[in-house]
Write a protein that holds these residues in place. Structure first.
Motif, PDB file in Angstrom:
ATOM      1  N   GLN A 114       0.823  -1.213   0.000  1.00 19.95           N
ATOM      2  CA  GLN A 114       0.000   0.000   0.000  1.00 19.95           C
ATOM      3  C   GLN A 114       0.854   1.260   0.000  1.00 19.95           C
ATOM      4  O   GLN A 114       0.492   2.275  -0.610  1.00 19.95           O
ATOM      5  CB  GLN A 114      -0.912  -0.020   1.230  1.00 19.95           C
ATOM      6  CG  GLN A 114      -1.813   1.203   1.370  1.00 19.95           C
ATOM      7  CD  GLN A 114      -2.605   1.159   2.669  1.00 19.95           C
ATOM      8  OE1 GLN A 114      -2.729   0.101   3.307  1.00 19.95           O
ATOM      9  NE2 GLN A 114      -3.134   2.285   3.078  1.00 19.95           N
ATOM     10  N   HIS A 115       2.021   1.194   0.644  1.00 21.35           N
ATOM     11  CA  HIS A 115       2.872   2.388   0.765  1.00 21.35           C
ATOM     12  C   HIS A 115       4.102   2.323  -0.137  1.00 21.35           C
ATOM     13  O   HIS A 115       5.049   3.094   0.035  1.00 21.35           O
ATOM     14  CB  HIS A 115       3.304   2.557   2.221  1.00 21.35           C
ATOM     15  CG  HIS A 115       2.180   2.940   3.142  1.00 21.35           C
ATOM     16  ND1 HIS A 115       1.336   2.001   3.713  1.00 21.35           N
ATOM     17  CD2 HIS A 115       1.731   4.148   3.553  1.00 21.35           C
ATOM     18  CE1 HIS A 115       0.444   2.614   4.466  1.00 21.35           C
ATOM     19  NE2 HIS A 115       0.661   3.915   4.381  1.00 21.35           N
ATOM     20  N   GLU A 215      11.820   2.208   3.575  1.00 19.97           N
ATOM     21  CA  GLU A 215      10.536   2.926   3.645  1.00 19.97           C
ATOM     22  C   GLU A 215       9.664   2.444   4.809  1.00 19.97           C
ATOM     23  O   GLU A 215       8.677   3.090   5.153  1.00 19.97           O
ATOM     24  CB  GLU A 215       9.742   2.741   2.352  1.00 19.97           C
ATOM     25  CG  GLU A 215      10.431   3.249   1.093  1.00 19.97           C
ATOM     26  CD  GLU A 215      11.278   2.182   0.413  1.00 19.97           C
ATOM     27  OE1 GLU A 215      11.841   2.459  -0.660  1.00 19.97           O
ATOM     28  OE2 GLU A 215      11.378   1.054   0.969  1.00 19.97           O
ATOM     29  N   MET A 216      10.024   1.311   5.414  1.00 14.34           N
ATOM     30  CA  MET A 216       9.242   0.766   6.531  1.00 14.34           C
ATOM     31  C   MET A 216      10.177   0.221   7.598  1.00 14.34           C
ATOM     32  O   MET A 216      11.189  -0.396   7.290  1.00 14.34           O
ATOM     33  CB  MET A 216       8.306  -0.356   6.053  1.00 14.34           C
ATOM     34  CG  MET A 216       7.537  -1.052   7.190  1.00 14.34           C
ATOM     35  SD  MET A 216       6.708  -2.595   6.700  1.00 14.34           S
ATOM     36  CE  MET A 216       5.320  -1.943   5.786  1.00 14.34           C
ATOM     37  N   LEU A 249       7.058   4.803   7.781  1.00 15.46           N
ATOM     38  CA  LEU A 249       6.042   3.877   8.273  1.00 15.46           C
ATOM     39  C   LEU A 249       6.663   2.951   9.315  1.00 15.46           C
ATOM     40  O   LEU A 249       7.655   2.278   9.045  1.00 15.46           O
ATOM     41  CB  LEU A 249       5.482   3.046   7.111  1.00 15.46           C
ATOM     42  CG  LEU A 249       4.518   1.904   7.462  1.00 15.46           C
ATOM     43  CD1 LEU A 249       3.265   2.419   8.165  1.00 15.46           C
ATOM     44  CD2 LEU A 249       4.146   1.123   6.195  1.00 15.46           C
ATOM     45  N   LYS A 303       3.384   7.427   9.980  1.00 21.59           N
ATOM     46  CA  LYS A 303       2.269   6.504  10.226  1.00 21.59           C
ATOM     47  C   LYS A 303       2.763   5.376  11.122  1.00 21.59           C
ATOM     48  O   LYS A 303       3.821   4.802  10.880  1.00 21.59           O
ATOM     49  CB  LYS A 303       1.722   5.936   8.916  1.00 21.59           C
ATOM     50  CG  LYS A 303       0.503   5.022   9.084  1.00 21.59           C
ATOM     51  CD  LYS A 303       0.010   4.546   7.735  1.00 21.59           C
ATOM     52  CE  LYS A 303      -1.218   3.644   7.874  1.00 21.59           C
ATOM     53  NZ  LYS A 303      -2.386   4.352   8.422  1.00 21.59           N
TER      54      LYS A 303
END
Length: 492
Positions: A114-115, A215-216, A249, A303
């Motif tokens: 999703q991200h 990114e996460m 994230l 998030k």
């Protein structure tokens, strides 16, 4: 009672414990690493707990308090989880629920897609091992990178952790150097303990690039604090802070049993957790992670998502095994276990090794898939005597043995042998005669003691049960039996 994780059996190797144990006990490199590590764990914990008195604290009363906190949380688990969700949502976080490891891994993958995530940095989480999260991410084309130094070493080796707080405790310095040389693209060098800081800096330099490009971030949580919707993360490496603050994230994956009511409860538990794990009065990093980055703040995720995972835990509530849910994952039980430090963690065949694994693995993967683990104990209770939340580990292993018998899961020959022994023990004269014969038979089987062994002769093979003596020295009975000696003394 056997809370079984769907699909877990195909991932567990616990059913091959005896074979794996035999391989590990005969591995000289592994034995060298284990015997070097054990005194460090035991000695540091002893010093850490003894130091409580300097702060005016009674270690045993503190253990009682910690056990009571965990018991109180479990007694109303649904209430505290509901409050945690409510408070976490109020801070801007998202809360998701997963019934098992497969569903939890699917949720993480869905969030990554999703991200637009291509790389995930992870701070050590044993639950992510339950979920087989790395395999799920790789199957989705997403790169997972372990950033705890021990976990990073284990990932380079293509292995799973051997210990819950020291994942690479089974590795020697030479093995780590070979892994770094191969994976970091340099020639291998001769190394000694003085080179460890240099090797650590090398790993730090490699991992820093991953922190900046991921990114996460995925982390576990030592505790979830209900009153504030906070995840508490206790580490000795700065990677935990990097994983939870640099990527936009942050995903927290943790078991539902980790919730505690208040920050005051957390402060009490922290008196015992680091002391039990590493002997420290406080860990190097204690992070209280609440919500997302707010306006005007310069770091933190944009998030935050909590994934609260059951994976067999709810089935233990109200059962004979509920006490196991009190576990705070300090590793003290395995650090003091003579069986664990004879075999290492990989012999246990699933995520959790040592005494805690001997209870959790049968409960989470199915008791029929881990028949040998409840037997993997000397019954010495070293594990129970050091547990900071007073989990009666030997009692739970004994109950699992009883359950195996009740369900007809033990070998037929074993049952017949115990019945024969029970019958013989109720016949005093026959028992004495059997003892006299057995003592002399064992003496006849004995060989001279191996070089370096204490005492005289040792039994090499025990007739119909060589498994009892192949891996250990068994002293020969010293002449006549007790009854024979007592009878002779009465005649004098």
């Amino acid at each position: 009672m056997s809370a079984r994780q769907p699909g877990a059996a195909k991932h567990s190797q616990a059913m091959f414990f005896q074979q794996r144990a035999g391989d590990k006990v005969r591995n000289p490199v592994l034995q060298q690493a284990l015997q070097k590590a054990r005194p460090l764990f035991v000695g540091k914990r002893a010093k850490g707990v003894a130091a409580l008195a300097e702060d005016g604290l009674d270690g045993e009363r503190l253990r009682d308090a910690c056990a009571e906190i965990r018991h109180r949380a479990l007694a109303d688990l649904d209430v505290w989880l509901t409050l945690f969700e409510e408070r976490a949502l109020a801070t801007g976080a998202e809360v998701l629920w997963a019934r098992d490891g497969e569903e939890a891994a699917a949720l993480v993958v869905a969030l990554a897609r999703q991200h637009g995530v291509r790389k995930v940095v992870k701070s050590k989480s044993m639950l992510s091992e339950e979920m087989h999260l790395n395999a799920a991410l790789e199957a989705a084309g997403i790169q997972p990178v372990e950033t705890d130094l021990g976990e990073y070493i284990v990932q380079l080796a293509g292995e799973t952790p051997s210990h819950i707080i020291a994942p690479a405790v089974h590795k020697t310095l030479g093995e780590v150097e070979a892994l770094f040389a191969e994976n970091h693209g340099r020639p291998q060098k001769p190394r000694n303990s003085a080179d460890i800081p240099e090797m650590t800096r090398e790993a730090r330099g490699v991992l820093r690039e991953h922190f900046l490009s991921a990114e996460m971030g995925v982390s576990g949580a030592n505790f979830l604090i209900a009153e504030s919707g906070t995840a508490a993360l206790v580490t000795n490496e700065g990677n935990g802070r990097m994983v939870t603050t640099l990527p936009p994230l942050h995903v927290v994956v943790t078991g539902i049993e980790k919730v505690i009511p208040t920050l005051e409860d957390f402060a009490t538990l922290m008196r015992m957790l680091p002391r039990s794990a590493t002997g420290q009065s406080i860990s190097n990093y204690v992070s209280l992670l609440t919500g997302t980055r707010r306006s005007g703040e310069h770091d933190g995720p944009q998030k935050t998502v909590f994934i609260l995972v059951d994976n067999g835990r709810a089935d233990l509530l109200g059962s004979d095994y509920q006490d196991m849910l009190r576990c705070i994952r300090c590793g003290a039980c395995m650090n003091h276990c003579p069986v664990y430090f004879s075999l290492g963690g990989h012999a246990y065949g699933w995520v959790y090794p040592g005494p805690m694994g001997s209870v959790l693995t049968p409960l989470y993967t199915g008791i029929e898939n881990a028949l040998d683990l409840p037997q993997a104990t000397t019954g010495c209770n070293q594990c129970g005597s050091v547990c900071p939340v007073r989990i009666p580990l030997p009692k739970l292993m004994h109950r699992l043995r009883e359950t195996q018998v009740e369900r007809g899961l033990r070998p037929l020959g074993e049952g017949l042998a115990f019945k024969a022994w029970g019958w013989l023990a109720r016949q005093p004269r026959l028992y004495r005669l059997f003892s006299r014969i057995a003592a002399r038979y064992l003496g006849w089987l004995s060989d001279p003691a191996p070089s370096g062994s204490r005492g005289g002769r040792r039994i090499r093979i025990f007739g119909l049960a060589p498994g009892w003596t192949v891996g250990r020295d068994l002293p020969v009975p010293p002449g006549p039996t007790f009854h024979e000696r007592y009878a002779a003394r009465k005649r004098v």
